[in-house]
Design a protein around this motif. Structure first.
Motif, PDB file in Angstrom:
ATOM      1  N   THR A  69       0.798  -1.227   0.000  1.00 34.02           N
ATOM      2  CA  THR A  69       0.000   0.000   0.000  1.00 34.02           C
ATOM      3  C   THR A  69       0.828   1.275   0.000  1.00 34.02           C
ATOM      4  O   THR A  69       0.353   2.311  -0.444  1.00 34.02           O
ATOM      5  CB  THR A  69      -0.924   0.063   1.217  1.00 34.02           C
ATOM      6  OG1 THR A  69      -0.140   0.065   2.411  1.00 34.02           O
ATOM      7  CG2 THR A  69      -1.918  -1.081   1.223  1.00 34.02           C
ATOM      8  N   GLY A  70       2.040   1.236   0.517  1.00 32.75           N
ATOM      9  CA  GLY A  70       2.799   2.468   0.682  1.00 32.75           C
ATOM     10  C   GLY A  70       2.219   3.272   1.842  1.00 32.75           C
ATOM     11  O   GLY A  70       1.595   2.705   2.741  1.00 32.75           O
ATOM     12  N   ASP A  71       2.402   4.583   1.814  1.00 36.38           N
ATOM     13  CA  ASP A  71       1.895   5.434   2.895  1.00 36.38           C
ATOM     14  C   ASP A  71       0.371   5.382   2.953  1.00 36.38           C
ATOM     15  O   ASP A  71      -0.301   5.405   1.926  1.00 36.38           O
ATOM     16  CB  ASP A  71       2.334   6.883   2.701  1.00 36.38           C
ATOM     17  CG  ASP A  71       3.837   7.061   2.876  1.00 36.38           C
ATOM     18  OD1 ASP A  71       4.475   6.202   3.520  1.00 36.38           O
ATOM     19  OD2 ASP A  71       4.362   8.061   2.356  1.00 36.38           O
ATOM     20  N   THR A 131      -3.194   7.067   4.721  1.00 31.53           N
ATOM     21  CA  THR A 131      -3.794   8.210   5.400  1.00 31.53           C
ATOM     22  C   THR A 131      -5.172   7.808   5.895  1.00 31.53           C
ATOM     23  O   THR A 131      -5.966   7.248   5.135  1.00 31.53           O
ATOM     24  CB  THR A 131      -3.929   9.411   4.437  1.00 31.53           C
ATOM     25  OG1 THR A 131      -2.641   9.749   3.941  1.00 31.53           O
ATOM     26  CG2 THR A 131      -4.538  10.610   5.134  1.00 31.53           C
ATOM     27  N   SER A 188      -6.949   6.020   2.657  1.00 31.69           N
ATOM     28  CA  SER A 188      -6.371   6.078   1.321  1.00 31.69           C
ATOM     29  C   SER A 188      -4.901   5.704   1.422  1.00 31.69           C
ATOM     30  O   SER A 188      -4.299   5.788   2.487  1.00 31.69           O
ATOM     31  CB  SER A 188      -6.551   7.464   0.703  1.00 31.69           C
ATOM     32  OG  SER A 188      -5.969   8.448   1.530  1.00 31.69           O
ATOM     33  N   SER A 189      -4.340   5.269   0.304  1.00 32.86           N
ATOM     34  CA  SER A 189      -2.943   4.861   0.322  1.00 32.86           C
ATOM     35  C   SER A 189      -2.234   5.334  -0.943  1.00 32.86           C
ATOM     36  O   SER A 189      -2.864   5.626  -1.957  1.00 32.86           O
ATOM     37  CB  SER A 189      -2.815   3.336   0.448  1.00 32.86           C
ATOM     38  OG  SER A 189      -3.343   2.698  -0.683  1.00 32.86           O
ATOM     39  N   THR A 190      -0.911   5.387  -0.864  1.00 30.27           N
ATOM     40  CA  THR A 190      -0.094   5.786  -1.999  1.00 30.27           C
ATOM     41  C   THR A 190      -0.303   4.839  -3.170  1.00 30.27           C
ATOM     42  O   THR A 190      -0.372   5.263  -4.317  1.00 30.27           O
ATOM     43  CB  THR A 190       1.402   5.768  -1.597  1.00 30.27           C
ATOM     44  OG1 THR A 190       1.566   6.555  -0.421  1.00 30.27           O
ATOM     45  CG2 THR A 190       2.276   6.341  -2.684  1.00 30.27           C
ATOM     46  N   ASN A 191      -0.417   3.556  -2.889  1.00 32.09           N
ATOM     47  CA  ASN A 191      -0.628   2.520  -3.910  1.00 32.09           C
ATOM     48  C   ASN A 191      -1.946   1.814  -3.608  1.00 32.09           C
ATOM     49  O   ASN A 191      -1.959   0.787  -2.932  1.00 32.09           O
ATOM     50  CB  ASN A 191       0.514   1.496  -3.897  1.00 32.09           C
ATOM     51  CG  ASN A 191       1.865   2.139  -4.064  1.00 32.09           C
ATOM     52  OD1 ASN A 191       2.040   2.998  -4.912  1.00 32.09           O
ATOM     53  ND2 ASN A 191       2.817   1.748  -3.247  1.00 32.09           N
ATOM     54  N   SER A 211      -9.950   4.968  -1.673  1.00 32.58           N
ATOM     55  CA  SER A 211     -10.484   5.472  -0.423  1.00 32.58           C
ATOM     56  C   SER A 211     -11.613   4.558   0.026  1.00 32.58           C
ATOM     57  O   SER A 211     -12.447   4.158  -0.765  1.00 32.58           O
ATOM     58  CB  SER A 211     -11.018   6.897  -0.624  1.00 32.58           C
ATOM     59  OG  SER A 211     -11.526   7.403   0.565  1.00 32.58           O
TER      60      SER A 211
END
Length: 70
Positions: free
Chosen positions: A32-34, A36, A51-54, A67
Motif C-alpha cells: 500500500t505504501g503510505d 492516510t 487512502s494509500s499511496t498505492n 479510499s
C-alpha cells in the motif's frame, strides 16, 4: 482496506499518532505504501476514510481512487 480493533502480532508494524496506536501487516504495508486515515463529516455518510499511496482493490466500500469508508 478496513479499520478494525486488533492486537499486534510479530507480522505487524506499529505506529503511534498522539495517544492512538495503529498496526498494519508488514506485507500489506509494502503493497500500500503510505496510508492516510481521516474522518469525513458529511451528514449521514460521515465516517473514516482510508487512502494509500498505492491503492489496492479489496471490494466493499472502496472507490477506484483507493479510499474506503468504515
Amino acid at each position: 482496506m478496513r479499520l478494525a480493533l486488533d492486537e499486534p502480532k510479530a507480522t505487524d508494524d506499529s505506529f503511534k499518532q498522539g495517544d492512538i496506536s495503529f498496526i498494519i501487516d508488514k506485507e500489506l504495508s509494502k503493497k500500500t505504501g503510505d496510508i492516510t486515515i481521516d474522518f469525513v463529516d458529511v451528514g449521514y455518510q460521515s465516517g473514516f476514510t482510508i487512502s494509500s499511496t498505492n491503492p489496492i482493490g479489496m471490494g466493499g466500500g472502496c472507490s477506484p481512487g483507493g479510499s474506503c469508508s468504515c
